[in-house]
Design an enzyme around this catalytic site. Sequence first.
Site, mmCIF file in Angstrom:
data_model
loop_
_atom_site.group_PDB
_atom_site.id
_atom_site.type_symbol
_atom_site.label_atom_id
_atom_site.label_comp_id
_atom_site.label_asym_id
_atom_site.label_seq_id
_atom_site.Cartn_x
_atom_site.Cartn_y
_atom_site.Cartn_z
ATOM 1 N N GLU A 147 -24.111 14.498 -1.955
ATOM 2 C CA GLU A 147 -23.685 14.333 -0.557
ATOM 3 C C GLU A 147 -22.918 15.568 -0.084
ATOM 4 O OE1 GLU A 147 -23.424 9.482 -0.098
ATOM 5 O OE2 GLU A 147 -21.565 10.577 -0.371
ATOM 6 N N HIS A 191 -45.068 0.531 14.578
ATOM 7 C CA HIS A 191 -45.706 1.835 14.655
ATOM 8 C C HIS A 191 -45.211 2.625 15.854
ATOM 9 C CE1 HIS A 191 -48.814 4.693 13.681
ATOM 10 N NE2 HIS A 191 -49.178 4.732 14.954
ATOM 11 N N GLU A 245 0.864 -1.191 0.000
ATOM 12 C CA GLU A 245 0.000 0.000 0.000
ATOM 13 C C GLU A 245 0.896 1.234 0.000
ATOM 14 O OE1 GLU A 245 -3.372 0.850 -0.233
ATOM 15 O OE2 GLU A 245 -2.422 2.826 -0.216
ATOM 16 N N CYS A 253 -16.361 6.780 2.255
ATOM 17 C CA CYS A 253 -17.520 6.459 3.096
ATOM 18 C C CYS A 253 -17.415 6.978 4.534
ATOM 19 C CB CYS A 253 -17.721 4.944 3.183
ATOM 20 S SG CYS A 253 -17.263 4.021 1.722
ATOM 21 N N LYS A 285 -16.869 10.869 5.005
ATOM 22 C CA LYS A 285 -18.063 11.500 4.437
ATOM 23 C C LYS A 285 -19.251 11.358 5.383
ATOM 24 C CE LYS A 285 -20.872 9.286 2.803
ATOM 25 N NZ LYS A 285 -20.747 8.621 1.529
ATOM 26 N N GLU A 336 -42.813 1.579 8.280
ATOM 27 C CA GLU A 336 -44.067 0.796 8.221
ATOM 28 C C GLU A 336 -44.873 1.121 6.968
ATOM 29 O OE1 GLU A 336 -47.171 1.698 11.161
ATOM 30 O OE2 GLU A 336 -46.250 3.656 11.484
ATOM 31 N N THR A 374 -9.821 4.183 -0.075
ATOM 32 C CA THR A 374 -10.737 5.316 -0.222
ATOM 33 C C THR A 374 -11.795 5.327 0.868
ATOM 34 O OG1 THR A 374 -10.437 5.223 -2.621
ATOM 35 C CG2 THR A 374 -12.364 6.420 -1.816
ATOM 36 N N CYS A 375 -12.417 4.191 1.119
ATOM 37 C CA CYS A 375 -13.555 4.140 2.043
ATOM 38 C C CYS A 375 -13.189 4.728 3.403
ATOM 39 C CB CYS A 375 -14.042 2.697 2.181
ATOM 40 S SG CYS A 375 -15.351 2.522 3.398
ATOM 41 N N TYR A 392 -23.614 10.619 -6.648
ATOM 42 C CA TYR A 392 -23.502 10.410 -5.201
ATOM 43 C C TYR A 392 -22.738 11.548 -4.510
ATOM 44 C CZ TYR A 392 -24.390 5.242 -5.177
ATOM 45 O OH TYR A 392 -24.911 3.975 -5.243
#
Length: 451
Positions: free
Chosen positions: A181, A435, A35, A48, A51, A440, A42-43, A177
């Site tokens: 966002e 409820h 890496e 994700c 964000k 619902e 990214t996530c 997206y």
Amino acid sequence: MSGYDYDLFTIGAGSGGVRASRMAASLGARVAIAEERYMGGTCVNAGCIPKKLFAYAGHYGEDFEDAVGFGWQRPVASFDWPLLVANKDKEILRLNGVYERLLVAAGVGVMRARARVLDPHTVEVDGRRISARHILVATGGWPVVPDIPGKQWAITSNEAFHLPVLPRSVVVVGGGYIAVEFASIFHGLGVQTLLSYRGDCLLKVFDADLGSFLGAEMRKKGVRIELRSHIEAIERRGERLACSFSGGQVVETDAVMYATGRAPHTRGLGLEDAGVELAANGAVLVDDHFQTSVASVHAIGDAIHRVQLTPVALAEAMVVADRLFGDGRRTLDYRNVATAVFSNPNVGTVGLSEAQARDAYADIEIYRTTFTPLKHRLSGRAENTLMKLVVDKASDRVLGVHMVGAEAGEIIQGFAVALTCGATKRQFDATIGIHPTAAEEFVTLREPVSQ
Ligand code: NDP
């Protein structure tokens, strides 16, 4: 197991690469992963997770206002952007450590360096040649900014996570997206926000009702949305930026953020020289088993540019690890992948849109409702919720479940299980609702609005 240094060498420690490496190691493979940037990809670092943290931050302004209708005195709220960025960075650092420890605990060799493919069984890392029986490309994607004069002044989501100062105004470009966002996040943090989208309806890959309903709700909140809008050039004017639109209009702003898609991050990896075929946009071409044109090289996640979602990359990773080191029985069905957009309000969707269903089925029924959530009866906020079901009349199967409204992602996740099980409208109707919830409504939609 083999005469190679490793059984699997993974390039990229994002969601897919980490999952495939851990799973392969647990199946007895000798695995290493390289890496060059950040653990978790990214996530965790620029997607994700940060964000969603920013989306929470953006929502508080409304929460403070809403509380007044419930008897709370409105606090004198002031917002500290550097504190949010610092706290977000702290959480990311924690997650970076979690990812690294998970790999090490699984026995995966972690190399913090860029890897290059030299041939079908060899990678180069830090000037060292390493051989592997299999190579997995999981290098993710990178934001794309169209080539217009002044593009160097624009930021992308990558930079938006680290802005030293919160701009007072922003132009966000795109209708997917990331655009909706971030437009929601900036607006929620008090930034004057203009969303510029070239098309007619936001989120065009989803059911058309979702984008048009979301656009209307965002406008009500005060986001300026320009459709069929094209920026021709960006010019620096002192501390500010001037966006020239195709109609001749010029908008001055503090920041311009492009959210115009992400391309596979595959260039300069040596893939083509090793015989791995790429598409024009850089996507690694793979077959149904994620194998590339070179038998010993597989690829998953955003690098193959199929579905750019973390849970999909994880599922692809499991299939590859199982195929290479397990019994090879695991498969992946891309139908009914549920997804959420963390705009304000949220969007959640699974299955076919109305248009897709009309193309594929002779006779469909649409159930649709819009309503003011109970909470906003007292908060006074003019925010509505949309819920929609798409049903095949012949089989009674529910083909699509779509929602715009608070917690849409949380709600749609459960309905994704129902769709995966092939649930029918009759079974939805036989389900007792909880409820009072918004969810619902999905089990109490009695009359179709159109056929
Ligand atoms: P998207 O593909 O979702 O949207 C890109 C947008 O940019 C589209 O509206 C597109 O317009 C527009 N666009 C593309 N090229 C140009 C251009 N040259 N000029 C003007 N507009 C242009 O990409 P994003 O960048 O928003 O996100 C990338 C991917 O990351 C998403 O598709 C998603 O898979 C993933 N993601 C997932 C999230 C989640 O799960 N919540 C959050 C964020 C990202 P048009 O519609 O006309 O093609």
